[in-house]
Design a protein around this motif. Structure first.
Motif, mmCIF file in Angstrom:
data_model
loop_
_atom_site.group_PDB
_atom_site.id
_atom_site.type_symbol
_atom_site.label_atom_id
_atom_site.label_comp_id
_atom_site.label_asym_id
_atom_site.label_seq_id
_atom_site.Cartn_x
_atom_site.Cartn_y
_atom_site.Cartn_z
ATOM 1 N N ARG A 203 2.048 -9.958 7.730
ATOM 2 C CA ARG A 203 1.800 -8.833 6.824
ATOM 3 C C ARG A 203 2.885 -7.784 7.044
ATOM 4 O O ARG A 203 2.852 -7.020 7.991
ATOM 5 C CB ARG A 203 0.416 -8.231 7.126
ATOM 6 N N ILE B 27 -5.036 -6.869 14.472
ATOM 7 C CA ILE B 27 -4.056 -5.774 14.493
ATOM 8 C C ILE B 27 -3.987 -5.316 15.954
ATOM 9 O O ILE B 27 -4.875 -4.618 16.426
ATOM 10 C CB ILE B 27 -4.509 -4.593 13.608
ATOM 11 N N MET C 175 3.426 -7.850 11.958
ATOM 12 C CA MET C 175 3.771 -6.830 10.981
ATOM 13 C C MET C 175 5.287 -6.586 11.074
ATOM 14 O O MET C 175 6.001 -7.367 11.687
ATOM 15 C CB MET C 175 2.950 -5.553 11.250
ATOM 16 N N SER C 176 5.755 -5.488 10.477
ATOM 17 C CA SER C 176 7.209 -5.264 10.428
ATOM 18 C C SER C 176 7.891 -5.370 11.791
ATOM 19 O O SER C 176 8.977 -5.928 11.904
ATOM 20 C CB SER C 176 7.516 -3.880 9.832
ATOM 21 N N ILE D 275 -6.192 -6.425 3.132
ATOM 22 C CA ILE D 275 -5.960 -6.395 4.586
ATOM 23 C C ILE D 275 -6.594 -5.177 5.241
ATOM 24 O O ILE D 275 -6.395 -4.939 6.435
ATOM 25 C CB ILE D 275 -4.443 -6.444 4.898
ATOM 26 N N GLY E 149 5.144 -4.628 5.683
ATOM 27 C CA GLY E 149 5.223 -3.544 4.708
ATOM 28 C C GLY E 149 6.550 -2.813 4.754
ATOM 29 O O GLY E 149 7.472 -3.089 3.972
ATOM 30 N N SER E 150 6.677 -1.886 5.692
ATOM 31 C CA SER E 150 7.834 -0.985 5.703
ATOM 32 C C SER E 150 9.175 -1.707 5.814
ATOM 33 O O SER E 150 10.175 -1.232 5.276
ATOM 34 C CB SER E 150 7.686 0.060 6.811
ATOM 35 N N LYS F 62 0.833 -1.217 0.000
ATOM 36 C CA LYS F 62 0.000 0.000 0.000
ATOM 37 C C LYS F 62 0.863 1.261 0.000
ATOM 38 O O LYS F 62 1.884 1.321 0.688
ATOM 39 C CB LYS F 62 -0.917 -0.004 1.227
ATOM 40 N N ARG G 132 6.629 4.235 4.235
ATOM 41 C CA ARG G 132 5.610 4.559 3.244
ATOM 42 C C ARG G 132 5.676 6.028 2.881
ATOM 43 O O ARG G 132 5.728 6.890 3.736
ATOM 44 C CB ARG G 132 4.223 4.197 3.769
#
Ligand SMILES: *Cc1c(COP(=O)(O)O)cnc(C)c1O
Length: 218
Positions: free
Chosen positions: A206, A160, A190-191, A77, A208-209, A32, A215
């Motif tokens: 999940r 979450i 997460m990260s 997500i 991301g960063s 995202k 982001r």
């Protein structure tokens, strides 16, 4: 930012420490708001499993990525409005945010009509935060039963954790609810905490960063 191979190594280590198989954990690269060139770079490394939190954003970029790369496995997500459910069925192989009866009924109707349904995760608001989506832990069993009565392919649960609380408590709670409902999938981590999530049985992390870097604001 770390590279995809750094993250893969950390996953391998966490999986080994937990006495689990590498194949039991799926890495969802959360793309995202990332610039297309970063996503493209990860696709070129051979990764195919991605997560997006908005249907609109995913619709704007993934059809083109799919034209260039086979086998993309896309996970929603973020929250899903019922009026976007049909579009989500077209785009996503998995939806991690099934969180209310109205959406469950819409998914059941679409599954009948279209003849297939993405795999589904019920989002549980383990921290019972008013601003966060998800069913309350005390409502989870009844909601899962309701989804099953609708013949929905519920694969597992998603959470979450609140940012200011120890994530382990939430991972443990989610795992407990999944176990008593006979659900194998756990979308958590997460990260900052995916290794911990793996130790509590996460099947879908999940991240991301840690893969793509911070982001960039849209
Ligand atoms: C953005 C997002 C992630 C990834 O967060 P990072 O901290 O960048 O790894 C994971 N899960 C959900 C639901 C998200 O919205």
């Amino acid at each position: 930012m770390m590279s995809l191979s750094d993250i893969s190594q950390r996953i391998e280590k966490a999986v080994a420490q937990a006495g689990r198989d590498r194949g039991s954990v799926k890495l969802i690269a959360v793309s995202k708001v990332q610039p297309n060139e970063r996503v493209e770079a990860v696709l070129k490394e051979g990764h195919r499993c991605f997560g997006e939190n908005r249907v609109q954003e995913a619709a704007g970029k993934w059809p083109a990525f799919r034209d260039d790369h086979d086998g993309v496995d896309l996970h929603l997500i973020g929250p899903l409005q019922t009026n976007k459910a049909r579009q989500a069925f077209d785009l996503f192989q998995s939806i991690h945010t099934l969180d209310r009866p109205k959406l469950a009924k819409t998914c059941a109707r679409l599954a009948q009509e279209i003849g297939h349904c993405p795999e589904l995760f019920v989002q549980v608001n383990t921290g019972e935060e008013p601003q966060k989506a998800g069913v309350a832990p005390s409502d989870a069993d009844a909601f899962i039963a309701e989804c099953r009565a609708l013949d929905l392919p519920v694969r597992g649960l998603m959470c979450i954790p609140p940012i200011d609380e120890e994530a382990s408590l939430h991972f443990a709670l989610l795992a407990k609810i999944a176990e008593r409902n006979g659900l194998a999938g756990l979308s958590m981590g997460m990260s900052d905490d995916f290794e911990k999530a793996i130790s509590f049985g996460a099947t879908h992390i999940r991240v991301g960063s840690a893969i793509f870097g911070a982001r960039v604001p849209a």
